[in-house]
Write a protein that holds these residues in place. Structure first.
Motif, PDB file in Angstrom:
ATOM      1  N   PHE A  47     -32.871  -1.731  -7.588  1.00 27.57           N
ATOM      2  CA  PHE A  47     -32.357  -2.262  -6.328  1.00 27.57           C
ATOM      3  C   PHE A  47     -30.879  -2.610  -6.506  1.00 27.57           C
ATOM      4  O   PHE A  47     -30.491  -3.223  -7.492  1.00 27.57           O
ATOM      5  N   PHE A  48     -30.077  -2.207  -5.520  1.00 27.09           N
ATOM      6  CA  PHE A  48     -28.646  -2.424  -5.585  1.00 27.09           C
ATOM      7  C   PHE A  48     -28.164  -3.479  -4.592  1.00 27.09           C
ATOM      8  O   PHE A  48     -26.972  -3.716  -4.464  1.00 27.09           O
ATOM      9  N   SER A  49     -29.091  -4.112  -3.897  1.00 29.70           N
ATOM     10  CA  SER A  49     -28.745  -5.223  -3.008  1.00 29.70           C
ATOM     11  C   SER A  49     -29.987  -6.053  -2.738  1.00 29.70           C
ATOM     12  O   SER A  49     -31.120  -5.558  -2.835  1.00 29.70           O
ATOM     13  N   LEU A  50     -29.767  -7.307  -2.395  1.00 29.23           N
ATOM     14  CA  LEU A  50     -30.879  -8.205  -2.070  1.00 29.23           C
ATOM     15  C   LEU A  50     -31.583  -7.744  -0.805  1.00 29.23           C
ATOM     16  O   LEU A  50     -32.805  -7.879  -0.676  1.00 29.23           O
ATOM     17  N   ALA A  51     -30.826  -7.194   0.150  1.00 31.28           N
ATOM     18  CA  ALA A  51     -31.429  -6.729   1.402  1.00 31.28           C
ATOM     19  C   ALA A  51     -32.399  -5.583   1.155  1.00 31.28           C
ATOM     20  O   ALA A  51     -33.492  -5.533   1.739  1.00 31.28           O
TER      21      ALA A  51
END
Length: 514
Positions: A278-282
């Motif tokens: 995953f490259f973002s929390l969203a």
């Protein structure tokens, strides 16, 4: 099935002696070292099973024992068994008791219903077979349990490659086990409260009680009996009319629902995400949301339905509606009111009532507003302004004399100074041109006006001329000149300035700088 009280070898020997017919039961018992009643019992079982000595010799020990000691045929009960899963589910409804459920069961199965005591005993026996955490009875819409999972999920910054660990928040309703989960950057107070608000919006309602642990982020003073919560948690409770019942420190049995829910989320959601990056929390939260929906629709193993159906039946009807507006997450900061009745936040200055000069106040900062609290009451509110060094001033916060000065503009101030004299006008222009902010120049000019009223225009003009001659056209310099009476002395001749410096080995020449 009855268990023989003697060995199979003695049973066989007993059948052999009985077959001979020459000995009484007493004599056979004495010969084999068993009681007379045991010999009679073996003979009775043999007659019932039609087993004689000839047949016994052809059977193994297991076969002989199976014939002699057959399990008893159970009697048909005239009672109808209650639906224990239904009883367990109905007990979670507000006001429903075992007495009421027994009365309904008795009315439905008249003549075939258990008595109340047997009904309760059988239900409790069934309930003890469930997991310990499920044996607690939770009323619909009553408790929301919240906690953070022990496991984290790595999130990679696509630009820098830096890896941070996302924290996993878990919430579960007591009656239905309806579960919510999301990822947050930290476990700070704002993350806790923001996640709880997201949970309330996920279930579209408000339960009566919130049951968290006692983390430092939420509890200013953890305690077994009287914990003290932080301001942000108090605001959450006030906004949503929600009561908090913290679990005792180091007592996981106070919140077994969420302990189990955390385990379910770790095994059913996080384990499925372990191979993904995953490259973002969203992005991580979108993946978690999809699996949360699937989790709530999985059938129960020991109860009918699923979390979603139980939520619709038990919890949703009992939840109170959400308030009209979403609570704004706020941060708090202490500040002291400056002498100019302003407080500073991130380089910007906000006004407060002038009577609070020198007092310590509390700043409540949201994404869009700044509130100033004093003694627990709001005394000022301003929209946030990111302009550093600027002022946001409410006229009502100013003293009456300062409000009167709001009518002054640079043009009016210069016109006033020109009426006093050229030196005064030059000082006022300097204030307007060399101050970083106009408000600072206004304040100095208003100070000059006060000096003019105190000492007269002629003396002010002379003091301004002297201040210019010493290259210090500041309010403090002019006030000092007037206090000491230097304005009444003639200006000295300009000091001759040495055109060249004497040659010396410690003096750098112009060639040094090329």
């Amino acid at each position: 099935m009855p268990t023989p009280r003697v060995t199979m070898s003695k049973i066989r020997h007993t059948l052999q002696l009985l077959h001979g017919g020459g000995l009484s039961t007493r004599q056979i018992g004495a010969a084999l070292g068993i009681s007379k009643s045991t010999v009679s019992e073996i003979a009775s079982y043999a007659r019932a099973a039609n087993v004689d000595w000839a047949l016994a010799q052809t059977l193994s020990d297991e076969e002989l024992q199976a014939l002699l000691y057959r399990p008893p045929v159970p009697r048909q009960s005239r009672h109808l068994e209650p639906d224990y899963a239904y009883i367990h589910r109905e007990l979670r409804r507000a006001g429903v008791t075992l007495q009421l459920l027994w009365e309904e069961y008795q009315q439905q199965h008249q003549g075939q219903a258990y008595k109340y005591s047997a009904f309760c005993e059988k239900y409790h026996g069934w309930a003890t077979k469930l997991k310990r955490s499920m044996r607690q009875t939770h009323v619909g819409g009553d408790k929301l349990f919240v906690d953070y999972a022990g496991q984290t999920v790595p999130v990679v910054d696509a630009s820098s490659g830096e890896i941070t660990q996302a924290q996993i928040f878990v919430a579960v309703l007591g009656a239905s086990n309806y579960t919510y989960a999301c990822a947050t950057p930290t476990q700070k107070a704002a993350d806790w409260v923001r996640s709880i608000i997201a949970t309330l919006e996920f279930i579209s309602g408000v339960p009566r009680l919130l049951v968290p642990d006692q983390p430092r982020a939420l509890m200013a003073r953890p305690d077994r009996y009287e914990p003290t919560s932080h301001r942000l948690l108090d605001e959450l409770c006030a906004h949503y009319a929600l009561a908090v019942l913290p679990a005792r420190p180091a007592k996981p049995r106070d919140k077994p629902k969420v302990e189990v829910a955390v385990q379910v989320v770790e095994r059913w959601i996080l384990a499925r995400l372990r191979h993904q990056r995953f490259f973002s929390l969203a992005t991580l939260n979108r993946a978690i949301t999809t699996l949360v929906v699937e989790l709530n629709q999985r059938p129960f193993k020991k109860l009918p339905g699923c979390r979603a159906s139980a939520f619709a039946e038990l919890d949703r009807p009992a939840l109170r509606p959400l308030p009209a507006t979403r609570m704004a997450i706020a941060n708090y900061k202490r500040a002291r009111v400056n002498i100019d009745y302003h407080v500073e936040l991130d380089g910007h200055y906000y006004s407060v009532p002038h009577g609070l000069v020198g007092e310590t106040v509390e700043l409540r900062v949201t994404a869009t507003t700044l509130e100033v609290l004093h003694g627990g009451k709001r005394v000022a509110a301003h929209p946030l302004n990111a302009r550093r060094g600027a002022h946001t001033t409410t006229p009502e916060h100013m003293p009456a004399s300062h409000r009167a000065h709001l009518q002054w503009t640079p043009a009016k101030l210069i016109a006033w100074a020109e009426r006093i004299g050229a030196a005064t006008a030059a000082v006022v222009r300097w204030q307007m041109e060399h101050r970083a902010h106009p408000e600072q120049g206004y304040r100095s000019c208003l100070g000059l006006m006060r000096l003019g009223r105190q000492y007269g225009g002629d003396r002010l003009e002379a003091a301004c001329a002297r201040a210019q001659s010493i290259r210090s056209p500041h309010y403090k310099s002019i006030a000092s000149i007037l206090r000491s009476g230097l304005d009444q002395r003639p200006l000295a001749a300009p000091v001759a300035v040495q055109a060249t410096l004497p040659l010396h080995e410690n003096v750098r020449g112009p060639g040094y700088y090329h």
